[in-house]
Design a protein around this motif. Structure first.
Motif, mmCIF file in Angstrom:
data_model
loop_
_atom_site.group_PDB
_atom_site.id
_atom_site.type_symbol
_atom_site.label_atom_id
_atom_site.label_comp_id
_atom_site.label_asym_id
_atom_site.label_seq_id
_atom_site.Cartn_x
_atom_site.Cartn_y
_atom_site.Cartn_z
ATOM 1 N N ASN A 139 0.841 -1.196 0.000
ATOM 2 C CA ASN A 139 0.000 0.000 0.000
ATOM 3 C C ASN A 139 0.880 1.252 0.000
ATOM 4 O OD1 ASN A 139 -2.736 -1.248 0.354
ATOM 5 N ND2 ASN A 139 -1.748 -2.030 2.210
ATOM 6 N N PRO A 140 1.481 1.574 -1.155
ATOM 7 C CA PRO A 140 2.372 2.727 -1.230
ATOM 8 C C PRO A 140 1.616 4.035 -1.004
ATOM 9 C CG PRO A 140 1.916 1.874 -3.415
ATOM 10 C CD PRO A 140 1.340 0.885 -2.449
ATOM 11 N N MET A 141 2.327 5.023 -0.482
ATOM 12 C CA MET A 141 1.735 6.341 -0.256
ATOM 13 C C MET A 141 2.846 7.378 -0.278
ATOM 14 S SD MET A 141 -0.954 8.104 0.047
ATOM 15 C CE MET A 141 -2.025 6.658 0.032
ATOM 16 N N ASP A 142 2.512 8.615 -0.660
ATOM 17 C CA ASP A 142 3.475 9.706 -0.728
ATOM 18 C C ASP A 142 2.738 11.023 -0.536
ATOM 19 O OD1 ASP A 142 3.011 11.002 -3.641
ATOM 20 O OD2 ASP A 142 2.690 8.835 -3.693
ATOM 21 N N LEU A 143 3.482 12.091 -0.316
ATOM 22 C CA LEU A 143 2.864 13.385 -0.017
ATOM 23 C C LEU A 143 2.086 13.952 -1.196
ATOM 24 C CD1 LEU A 143 5.790 14.985 2.033
ATOM 25 C CD2 LEU A 143 3.613 14.113 2.915
ATOM 26 N N ALA A 144 2.570 13.742 -2.417
ATOM 27 C CA ALA A 144 1.854 14.238 -3.591
ATOM 28 C C ALA A 144 0.481 13.577 -3.702
ATOM 29 C CB ALA A 144 2.666 13.978 -4.857
ATOM 30 N N THR A 145 0.418 12.295 -3.391
ATOM 31 C CA THR A 145 -0.856 11.584 -3.434
ATOM 32 C C THR A 145 -1.801 12.093 -2.353
ATOM 33 O OG1 THR A 145 0.187 9.604 -4.354
ATOM 34 C CG2 THR A 145 -1.943 9.309 -3.276
ATOM 35 N N VAL A 146 -1.261 12.360 -1.176
ATOM 36 C CA VAL A 146 -2.089 12.904 -0.087
ATOM 37 C C VAL A 146 -2.662 14.260 -0.489
ATOM 38 C CG1 VAL A 146 -2.112 13.716 2.305
ATOM 39 C CG2 VAL A 146 -0.826 11.652 1.704
ATOM 40 N N LEU A 147 -1.833 15.119 -1.077
ATOM 41 C CA LEU A 147 -2.312 16.431 -1.519
ATOM 42 C C LEU A 147 -3.382 16.294 -2.606
ATOM 43 C CD1 LEU A 147 1.026 18.466 -1.577
ATOM 44 C CD2 LEU A 147 -0.970 18.922 -0.131
ATOM 45 N N SER A 148 -3.179 15.369 -3.520
ATOM 46 C CA SER A 148 -4.168 15.145 -4.587
ATOM 47 C C SER A 148 -5.501 14.677 -4.002
ATOM 48 C CB SER A 148 -3.647 14.112 -5.590
ATOM 49 O OG SER A 148 -2.523 14.604 -6.286
ATOM 50 N N LYS A 149 -5.428 13.790 -3.034
ATOM 51 C CA LYS A 149 -6.658 13.301 -2.395
ATOM 52 C C LYS A 149 -7.343 14.415 -1.606
ATOM 53 C CE LYS A 149 -6.660 9.157 -0.556
ATOM 54 N NZ LYS A 149 -6.244 7.936 0.208
ATOM 55 N N LEU A 150 -6.550 15.286 -0.991
ATOM 56 C CA LEU A 150 -7.129 16.432 -0.288
ATOM 57 C C LEU A 150 -7.862 17.342 -1.269
ATOM 58 C CD1 LEU A 150 -4.267 17.344 2.215
ATOM 59 C CD2 LEU A 150 -6.638 16.833 2.854
ATOM 60 N N ASP A 151 -7.216 17.621 -2.384
ATOM 61 C CA ASP A 151 -7.819 18.501 -3.389
ATOM 62 C C ASP A 151 -9.082 17.894 -3.997
ATOM 63 O OD1 ASP A 151 -5.803 20.317 -2.939
ATOM 64 O OD2 ASP A 151 -4.599 19.698 -4.664
ATOM 65 N N ALA A 152 -9.126 16.559 -4.026
ATOM 66 C CA ALA A 152 -10.289 15.868 -4.598
ATOM 67 C C ALA A 152 -11.396 15.635 -3.572
ATOM 68 C CB ALA A 152 -9.850 14.530 -5.188
#
Length: 207
Positions: free
Chosen positions: A54-67
């Protein structure tokens, strides 16, 4: 002890201001390895996505926040925790990136507490308390991954050559195959046999 209103809100509501925590993390100099998805080919770590499910990174977190993908503030911190845990799982607890991960986690906690007037982060606190007590079982996927990486690293050490059987790197060793050695232990962990139930079981054989 009853949870405070702020703690209940953390677990049940979404605070838009949590985005500032992720932005601050992204600007932190120690976060360079966590800002984007891991490029296993470029970094020459082909087994990364075999170990990290279950990979995760800060860019993905920001994208999910924006979505608008996070229902609660706790869900955001769960993904942040996943970043730090993945790092320790793959690299081991003593790696310099794991040190960065622990410092960034503390930084995020402190940043949010200050913003919310000292509110604790109950979900993480409860999870940490669970991991620090009792027997740690290998059935926990995160625990298993950590042990697998630790054993894989151990059998590849040059200084461990005399303690592993032939076949780990194609070279003969001083160990008799009938004798317990690192190769046998690693095989048992890798194949997820029922031989080891807990981390202590593995540690005892290594010792």
């Amino acid at each position: 002890e009853p949870a405070s209103e702020a703690q209940i809100a953390f677990d049940t509501e979404f605070d838009p201001g949590v985005r500032s925590v992720v932005v601050a993390l992204n600007k932190n100099l120690m976060s360079y390895a966590f800002r984007n998805p891991v490029d296993a080919d470029q970094l020459e770590i082909p087994d990364y996505y075999k170990v990290i499910k279950n990979p995760m990174d800060l860019a993905t977190v920001l994208s999910k926040l924006d979505a608008g993908a996070y229902p609660t503030t706790a869900a955001v911190f769960a993904d942040l925790d996943l970043i730090w845990e993945n790092c320790v799982t793959f690299n081991g607890p003593r790696h310099y990136l794991s040190t960065h991960a622990r410092k960034l986690r503390a930084y995020a906690d402190d940043f949010y507490r200050q913003r919310r007037g000292g509110v604790d982060i109950p979900s993480r606190r409860a999870k940490d308390a669970t991991r620090s007590t009792g027997t740690v079982e290998l059935s926990d996927e995160l625990v298993y991954s950590s042990v697998y990486v630790a054993m894989r690293t151990l059998v590849r050490l040059r200084t461990a050559r005399a303690f592993r059987r032939a076949g780990i790197d194609g070279s003969a060793t001083k160990c008799d195959l009938a004798t317990l050695n690192l190769g046998i232990i690693f095989d048992r962990v890798k194949e997820k046999t029922d031989y080891y139930a807990t981390v202590d079981d593995v540690r005892k054989d290594v010792d």
